[in-house]
Design an enzyme around this catalytic site. Structure first.
Site: not given
Ligand code: NAD
Length: 489
Positions: A184, A260, A294, A393
């Site tokens: 997803k 992650e 990230c 962040e």
């Molecule tokens: P997000 O947490 O808003 O969304 C990530 C994913 O989760 C999306 O697919 C979203 O649709 C889904 N999602 C949202 N609410 C959910 C829920 N309640 N249950 C299950 N899934 C849900 O993150 P984003 O804005 O898409 O990405 C940016 C963030 O990701 C930043 O905080 C960044 O640091 C982090 N990130 C971490 C890594 C890592 O490897 N540590 C890598 C890339 C990005």
């Protein structure tokens, strides 16, 4: 509107079939122009339930989990299909993600596609069964065998910032380990995932139901993967706040959780380093992909005795980096993903001012950015590590520069964070470098520009940056169960 289409269309992949979303379609946006890009299939809870059912059946009723050689062949087919369509994938990635063209040759596309080969090789080479020494527990001579087996159905939830890298860093090892998968992706980047699903369906022998893709405009469709008892492991990359929600939802069925999450990594410049060169590198790297990584270092720690020099050197480099068209091969800093994300970054920049900080360079929107979601690379000085911009962040091209007193103080400040994902240390004395490296509580560290990213290198976080490791043998083993079998000897 662009003429681009995901490779092969905009379908969901469920049970081996490319299907329309039962919610119709949703619109996507080109972050570089702010204009409508196209549409993607809008999967609903009905589609997600069907995808989970297909993955469950494929795991329970096919030989996928018992045939590593076949899995390796299928994964190589997927890698080769992506290679054969690499130019179409590149255009989609630039358009949908705003990824600078320059970066697609590395971590945005070609790198992760090649890395699939590592997981195919691992499926073949891995020791699935190993014998422990003969033992006599309770006086009974016993032969013991340790078996590693697939966990089952994996729900993979991914963000928008590096969609191919993160999709493949989950799908590759999860499939190689013998699991079935429901992917997803984030609503902002459905095409990258839809392309993966289409290529898997049309160019590989992956059996129906083993790999499923459900794009959706609705975050709650992802939440179903965490809640559903038919899913055995949820592998999530995204923000720490969403990660907490995923972990809480997964607890209702005690499924395995792999997270992650976010970061606020420190770039530590020791006082025997070439301060100007190190600060220039810190400034450059926080601008890459508009700071939407990230693991990027967003806190620059410099000796107080050389603070002014460091601020000036950092500002000089940051001020010379233009946020611009991701299609321009010279661009390293493209747009932010959305207007919502830009407003979030702008809120933090304003907050820095309210907390007594100084915006040394940047802080605004470039004048030639049109309706794209650009923001100037920005340096914030004059704040302490307890300020909001040093603790939270931001996920934009924003660097906070902080003074420290001595090496111990640098370690203390680096660790004064809820996160522990990455970091960088610059200096010349190996003993001092080693002490700082040992002192920082983080999952990856580069020394003097050393690059840690590769297929065989485990990546992940300490503290609230996550649980588990992605990539490498450790990343593969996240998707395995352990079974111990004992026989009379
Ligand atoms: P997000 O947490 O808003 O969304 C990530 C994913 O989760 C999306 O697919 C979203 O649709 C889904 N999602 C949202 N609410 C959910 C829920 N309640 N249950 C299950 N899934 C849900 O993150 P984003 O804005 O898409 O990405 C940016 C963030 O990701 C930043 O905080 C960044 O640091 C982090 N990130 C971490 C890594 C890592 O490897 N540590 C890598 C890339 C990005």
């Amino acid at each position: 509107m662009s003429d681009l289409r995901p490779v092969g269309g905009t379908k969901l992949l469920i049970g081996g079939k490319l299907l329309d979303g039962s919610g119709g379609v949703f619109e996507t946006v080109d972050p570089a122009s702010g204009e409508r890009l196209g549409t993607a299939a809008d999967g609903t809870s009905v589609d997600m339930s069907a995808a989970i059912a297909a993955a469950r059946t494929a795991f329970d009723e096919t030989d996928w989990s018992n045939d590593p050689a076949f899995r390796a062949r299928c994964i190589r087919q997927l890698r080769d299909a992506m290679r054969d369509h690499i130019e179409e994938l590149r255009e989609i990635t630039i358009a949908e993600v705003g990824a600078p063209r320059m970066l697609t040759a590395g971590p945005h596309l070609e790198g992760p596609v090649d890395d699939l080969g590592f997981f195919a090789d691992l499926a073949e080479a891995y020791s699935w069964r190993t014998d422990l020494p003969i033992a006599e527990p309770l006086g009974m001579r016993t032969r013991r065998q340790l078996r590693r087996e697939a966990v089952g159905v994996v729900g993979a939830i991914t963000p928008w910032n590096f969609p191919h890298q993160i999709n493949l860093a989950k799908v590759g090892p999860a499939l190689a380990a013998g699991n079935t998968v429901v992917l997803k992706p984030a609503p902002e980047t459905p095409w990258c995932a839809a392309a993966l699903g289409t290529l898997a369906a049309e160019h590989t022998d992956i059996p129906a139901g083993v790999f499923n893709v459900v794009t959706s405009s609705d975050h709650q469709v992802g939440a179903l993967l965490a809640e559903d008892p038919r899913v055995d492991l949820v592998s999530f990359t995204g923000s720490t706040s969403t990660g907490k929600a995923v972990m809480a939802a997964a607890s209702t069925t005690i499924k395995k959780v792999f997270l992650e999450l976010g970061g606020k990594s420190a770039f530590v410049v020791l006082d025997d380093a070439d301060i100007r060169a190190a600060c220039g590198m810190a400034a450059f790297s926080v601008s890459v992909h508009a700071g939407q990584g990230c693991a990027l270092c967003t806190r620059l720690l410099v000796p107080r005795s050389r603070y002014d020099e460091a601020v000036e050197a950092t500002a000089k480099t940051l001020g010379g980096i233009r946020a611009g068209d991701p299609n321009d091969p010279r661009t390293v800093c493209g747009p932010l993903i959305s207007e919502r994300q830009r407003e979030r970054v702008e809120r933090y920049i304003a907050l820095a001012g309210e907390e007594g900080g100084e915006i040394v360079v940047g802080g605004g929107r470039p004048t030639d950015g049109g309706a794209g979601f650009f923001i100037e690379p920005t340096l914030i000085a004059g704040v302490t590590n307890s300020s909001t911009v040093a603790q939270e962040e931001i996920f934009g091209p924003v660097l906070v520069i902080l003074p420290y007193e001595d090496d111990d103080d640098a370690i203390r400040i680096a660790n004064d964070s809820p996160y522990g994902l990455s970091g960088s240390v610059w200096g010349t004395d190996p003993d001092r470098i080693d002490k700082v490296v040992s002192g920082i509580r983080t999952g990856t560290l580069g020394v003097n520009g050393g690059t840690w990213y590769s297929a065989d290198a485990p990546f992940g976080g300490y503290k609230q940056s996550g649980i588990g490791r992605e990539m490498g043998v450790a990343g593969f083993e996240e998707y395995l169960e352990t079974k111990l079998v004992a026989y009379p000897a």
